[in-house]
Design an enzyme around this catalytic site. Structure first.
Site, PDB file in Angstrom:
ATOM      1  N   LYS A   1      -0.220  54.504 -38.279  1.00 49.06           N
ATOM      2  CA  LYS A   1       1.064  54.298 -38.939  1.00 49.06           C
ATOM      3  C   LYS A   1       2.167  53.947 -37.945  1.00 49.06           C
ATOM      4  O   LYS A   1       2.897  52.989 -38.135  1.00 49.06           O
ATOM      5  CB  LYS A   1       1.378  55.595 -39.718  1.00 49.06           C
ATOM      6  CG  LYS A   1       2.703  55.727 -40.375  1.00 49.06           C
ATOM      7  CD  LYS A   1       2.796  54.951 -41.661  1.00 49.06           C
ATOM      8  CE  LYS A   1       3.278  53.547 -41.442  1.00 49.06           C
ATOM      9  NZ  LYS A   1       4.676  53.391 -41.147  1.00 49.06           N
TER      10      LYS A   1
ATOM     11  N   HIS B   1      -2.072  49.897 -35.013  1.00 52.78           N
ATOM     12  CA  HIS B   1      -3.462  49.687 -35.412  1.00 52.78           C
ATOM     13  C   HIS B   1      -4.006  48.338 -34.940  1.00 52.78           C
ATOM     14  O   HIS B   1      -4.219  47.429 -35.730  1.00 52.78           O
ATOM     15  CB  HIS B   1      -3.568  49.815 -36.933  1.00 52.78           C
ATOM     16  CG  HIS B   1      -4.977  49.750 -37.447  1.00 52.78           C
ATOM     17  ND1 HIS B   1      -6.084  50.075 -36.704  1.00 52.78           N
ATOM     18  CD2 HIS B   1      -5.464  49.375 -38.675  1.00 52.78           C
ATOM     19  CE1 HIS B   1      -7.181  49.913 -37.424  1.00 52.78           C
ATOM     20  NE2 HIS B   1      -6.832  49.480 -38.616  1.00 52.78           N
TER      21      HIS B   1
ATOM     22  N   CYS C   1     -12.717  48.230 -39.186  1.00 54.58           N
ATOM     23  CA  CYS C   1     -11.708  48.999 -38.446  1.00 54.58           C
ATOM     24  C   CYS C   1     -12.333  50.157 -37.672  1.00 54.58           C
ATOM     25  O   CYS C   1     -11.663  50.832 -36.901  1.00 54.58           O
ATOM     26  CB  CYS C   1     -10.610  49.501 -39.369  1.00 54.58           C
ATOM     27  SG  CYS C   1      -9.726  48.150 -40.156  1.00 54.58           S
TER      28      CYS C   1
ATOM     29  N   CYS D   1       2.262  51.729 -44.722  1.00 54.74           N
ATOM     30  CA  CYS D   1       1.244  50.866 -44.118  1.00 54.74           C
ATOM     31  C   CYS D   1       1.270  50.984 -42.599  1.00 54.74           C
ATOM     32  O   CYS D   1       2.332  51.078 -41.991  1.00 54.74           O
ATOM     33  CB  CYS D   1       1.503  49.412 -44.489  1.00 54.74           C
ATOM     34  SG  CYS D   1       1.569  49.130 -46.265  1.00 54.74           S
ATOM     35  N   SER D   2       0.080  50.931 -41.991  1.00 54.96           N
ATOM     36  CA  SER D   2      -0.008  50.939 -40.534  1.00 54.96           C
ATOM     37  C   SER D   2       0.510  49.609 -40.006  1.00 54.96           C
ATOM     38  O   SER D   2       0.689  48.658 -40.753  1.00 54.96           O
ATOM     39  CB  SER D   2      -1.453  51.153 -40.103  1.00 54.96           C
ATOM     40  OG  SER D   2      -2.284  50.171 -40.672  1.00 54.96           O
TER      41      SER D   2
END
Lengths: 396, 487
Positions: free
Chosen positions: A340, A344, A90, A212-213
């Site tokens: 978030k 992402h 990431c 969670c993103s």
């Protein structure tokens, strides 16, 4: 050490709207970010001497697009020059930018392009990243781990050691969703209240849906050059200088490491130390005006506060509880909405964060604008926390 | 002296009340009255091989495994029809490759047949000790009485020669019989029968008494010489019918309903599981008769020795420990799902995990026998193994390090994102007694472990061998952690 300090300038950036971009393929997203970036920079495509493409995992959408640097050349029609693909979990986007920055600092090129992208949503959201943890990796050892699961392991230990709570995590989600609601390019532009976050469907205890993103499509691009060229192209000072980039790796086998305590990311701490030292930052909490940090999960943002030395280990939650990292706080964090809420798209994220800080430093962040920041920080984390990049940007 | 030296057993954690099965099918009151107690149900990630591994490891606990020269696995429900399970079990038990591994199958008396072959092997001097394990996940047709009466379990015995024999083998009497009473063809999922009454008269009620009679004659035994007769029986009615045909020996028929009420009939494991329970509670001098049935009958006589006291002192996990450690299934539908009687897509989606027979073979000492490495320079322990020590940098300075199976949870989560037949999937970092750490799935989590509010940090767990998935059409086995059961 030579270092990057003030040797590289960002003169143009572009970012697509993030989200379920069912309208756009790999090429469409790349072109969208690229066009904004070269227009912003005021350069011609022919001036681009070399390119770096950050894509984490092209196979997520079942294809090969993004597998090599040539896919960027193909998308943009820019042949006959070097183009490399970078993949580093990431932190891919930031590592692509780092490689490009060193090429400028080394004097090899005058103007280069960095483009980070991830096309995740040509398949269902669970069929992108979650699927990778199933289709790849060891046949049985560690099987069952997913991205939310890996960070949930940190959350439960952080709760246990320091009394951080699920409510603290929820406060991060509420803040980032608020910021995202102000961002026209964010994936989710919806505010959420604390009860919604607390009572949401559980993904991996204690992380619920809103911890969670998002799984998002998107791309972001940057045009890098020397400070001299930047000054000549932008005599009004409308550009940003890279003060430093630190990148560090630690074990991928975090959950098998007998010495790991599961309360922080050593990769972030090391990358931050490198970046602060190179930039001459003594007290990051006081010196940094605005930050984008890797909030892949709400717990990660709290741990990041500690690992970036904004606050001592174990006290991360105090910053969110006291509103210090809110848009109107002393150190606004994730003004874009973060991973978030802004989204992402993995390979894009580091460049996308840079886009936000670039806009903030240039006073172009609209409703998200914080008051006159001088120094901006971005932090990009990857894998099970095994790779981290920290960059410091400033206005000239 | 030749005989049984050690024992091990396993009863899966999950139980379903027989009344719940009856209610689900709407059985009439006459049948409902017969549905007493509960049956043991293998979890979705268990099969005859994984259950056998528990009994095997328990039987070998505290023993010098280098004396073991054979591992015999008996089951009518082995995971593979071609490819044995005994070689897998030998690797799990960390036995040397220079042993005899045989699978026994195709008959309910396969468990005692395997024991007979092992005893003969010892007697012939082929090996000093042999390990025999019987295990079954019996599959009867849903909405049949047999389904409610069956259960899942395994049992193992170590046989051998020496002073440490706890039950001396005195002799056997074997009968073969050609009869179609129950059968399952290769393509069948369930057992067939035709005229069950006739089959019972020709078969079970005929052969079991004959085997006892033959054994008694051969060894010159009277009822007074016998402490307990353990027979294969599918349910209480069968016991009662058999008792009428055992003459003077009937009073010695094992009447303990513990296993029928708490486990059910575990097929091939039936007689050996009863035998393990009997030995765990036996006194020196007792004579125990075992009689198994299926395509004939086999009767054995064992005399409990003084060594039984030493065995009891070891305080190993017992059948009663397993019985007392259980999770009540609230819904019968779980049983139907776990045995794939009902196939649902919930929690699953089409995605086959990566696997590689090459990788599994190369790493079998890790994956099956639980070997990590310990750095000779700095003492760091890594599981799975490494070549370069991340702590001190030493290259190829490791020695093998075997993980103990017990440990404590360092951190955990309960996953709902990963595809799996059941959610949540517990994931835990575990520190092991004696050193070493690994990260794996949790299984057999009781309701309180699944509670979103509960922390599992510092909870005690033990590794249990389970099915992870079936990618590429084979069983991908490895270790999960579960709450410590019993002792």
């Amino acid at each position: 050490m030579q270092g990057l300090k003030d040797k590289v300038a960002i003169i143009g950036m572009g970012q697509t709207k993030l989200g379920d971009r069912f309208d756009a393929g790999f090429v469409d997203l790349a072109v969208e970010a690229y066009v904004e970036a070269i227009q912003d920079a005021g350069i011609e495509p022919s001036q681009i001497e070399a390119m770096w493409l950050g894509v984490f995992e092209p196979n997520m959408a079942g294809g090969f697009q993004g597998q090599a640097g040539s896919y960027l050349a193909e998308a943009l029609g820019l042949w006959d020059r070097p183009s490399s693909r970078v993949s580093n979990y990431c932190a891919t986007g930031m590592d692509a930018l780092r490689n490009a920055a060193y090429a400028i600092a080394a004097g090899q090129y005058k103007i280069v392009l960095v483009l980070g992208e991830e096309k995740m949503r040509d398949v269902g959201s669970r069929d992108s990243l979650i699927r990778q943890t199933l289709l790849n990796g060891h046949p049985v050892i560690g099987k069952g781990q997913t991205a939310p699961g890996m960070f949930a392991l940190m959350a439960n230990r952080h709760f246990h050691e320091f009394g951080t709570t699920k409510k603290d995590l929820a406060l991060v989600a509420v803040k980032n969703h608020y910021n995202g609601s102000l961002n026209p390019k964010a994936h989710i532009r919806k505010q959420v209240d604390i009860d919604t976050v607390m009572n949401a469907y559980m993904i991996a205890d204690p992380l619920g849906l809103y911890d969670c993103s998002t799984v998002a499509d998107g791309a972001a691009a940057a045009i890098l050059t020397t400070p001299e060229i930047a000054k000549s192209l932008k005599p009004n000072g409308d550009y940003v200088l890279i003060k430093s980039i630190g990148l560090s790796i630690t074990t991928d086998a975090r959950y098998f490491d007998p010495y790991e305590q599961y309360i922080g990311f050593r990769s972030t701490q090391m990358a931050a130390k490198m970046a602060y030292e190179e930039a001459g930052i003594k007290n990051p909490f006081d010196e940094i005006g605005v930050a984008e940090v890797h909030d892949c999960f709400t717990i990660t943002e709290i741990i990041n506060y500690e690992d970036l030395f904004f606050v001592e280990k174990g006290k991360g939650a105090t910053l969110i509880r006291e509103g210090i990292t809110a848009l109107d706080g002393k150190l606004p964090v994730n003004t874009s909405g973060g991973l978030k809420s802004c989204g992402h798209p993995i390979g894009a994220t580091g460049v996308r964060m840079t886009y936000q800080i670039y806009q903030q430093l240039l006073g172009r962040a609209g409703k998200m604008q914080v008051k006159n920041p001088k120094l901006g920080l971005i932090h990009n984390l990857g894998g099970p926390g095994s790779v981290a990049a920290v960059a410091i940007y400033r206005t000239p | 002296m030749i005989g049984i030296k050690d024992v091990g057993s396993y009863i899966p954690a999950h139980r379903i009340q027989r009344q719940k099965i009856g209610e689900a099918w709407g059985y009439d009151p006459f049948i409902m009255k017969m549905l007493l107690g509960e049956k043991a149900v293998a979890n979705y990630d268990e099969d005859a091989l994984t259950m056998a591994s528990e009994s095997v490891l328990l039987a070998l606990e505290g023993r010098d495994a280098s004396k073991i020269g054979s591992l015999y696995f008996a089951s009518t429900t082995a995971p593979y029809l071609e490819k044995n399970s005994s070689s897998t079990l030998a690797e799990i038990a960390d036995l040397p490759s220079s042993i005899s591994t045989i699978d026994f199958a195709n008959s309910l008396r396969a468990g005692t047949s395997a024991m007979l072959v092992a005893l003969n092997g010892v007697k012939a001097g082929a090996f000093e000790e042999g390990l025999v394990v019987a295990s079954d996940v019996r599959l009867y047709e849903p909405e049949s009485i047999m389904e409610t009466m069956s259960g899942d379990a395994s049992a193992a015995v170590v046989v051998g020669e020496g002073d440490d024999v706890i039950a001396e083998f005195e002799g056997s009497y074997l009968l073969s019989q050609e009869l179609l009473d129950y059968w399952r063809k290769r393509e069948d999922k369930y057992i067939f029968s035709d005229d069950e009454k006739a089959a019972s008269i020709f078969g079970y009620l005929n052969m079991v008494p004959k085997a006892l009679e033959g054994l008694a004659k051969k060894l010159n035994l009277t009822p007074d010489d016998v402490s307990k007769i353990i027979v294969y029986a599918s349910d209480a009615n069968t016991y009662r019918a058999l008792a009428k045909r055992l003459g003077n020996f009937a009073v010695k028929l094992n009447q303990d309903p513990t296993l029928l009420l708490g486990v059910g009939n575990p097929g091939v494991a039936n007689v050996l599981l009863q035998c393990v329970l009997a030995l765990e509670e036996a006194n020196p001098g007792e004579r125990i008769i075992l009689i198994s049935y299926g395509d004939g009958a086999e009767a054995f006589s064992f005399r409990v020795t003084e060594a039984i006291e030493d065995f009891k002192k070891k305080g190993k996990r017992s059948v009663r420990d397993w019985l007392g450690s259980k999770i009540d299934l609230p819904y019968y539908t779980k049983v139907l799902k776990w045995r794939e009687e009902i196939v649902t897509k919930k929690g699953l989606w089409p995605a086959e995990p990566y696997t590689s027979v090459t990788e599994l073979y190369r790493e079998k000492k890790t994956i099956l026998s639980l070997y990590g490495v310990k750095c000779k320079k700095c003492g760091s322990i890594y599981f799975p193994p490494k070549r370069v020590c991340p702590k001190c940098g030493a290259i190829d300075e490791f020695e093998p390090f075997k993980l103990s199976r017990r440990g404590k949870i360092v951190t955990f989560t309960r996953e709902r994102a990963i595809p799996n037949p059941e959610h949540p999937v517990g994931m835990a970092v575990v520190d092991f007694e004696g050193g070493g750490r690994t990260f794996t799935q949790l299984t057999d989590m009781p309701p309180e472990w699944q509670d979103k509010e509960s922390s599992l940090i510092d909870k005690e767990v033990e590794l249990t061998f389970r099915i992870f998935h079936r990618a590429k059409g084979f069983y991908n086995y490895y270790w999960k952690a579960r709450p410590v059961r019993g002792k």
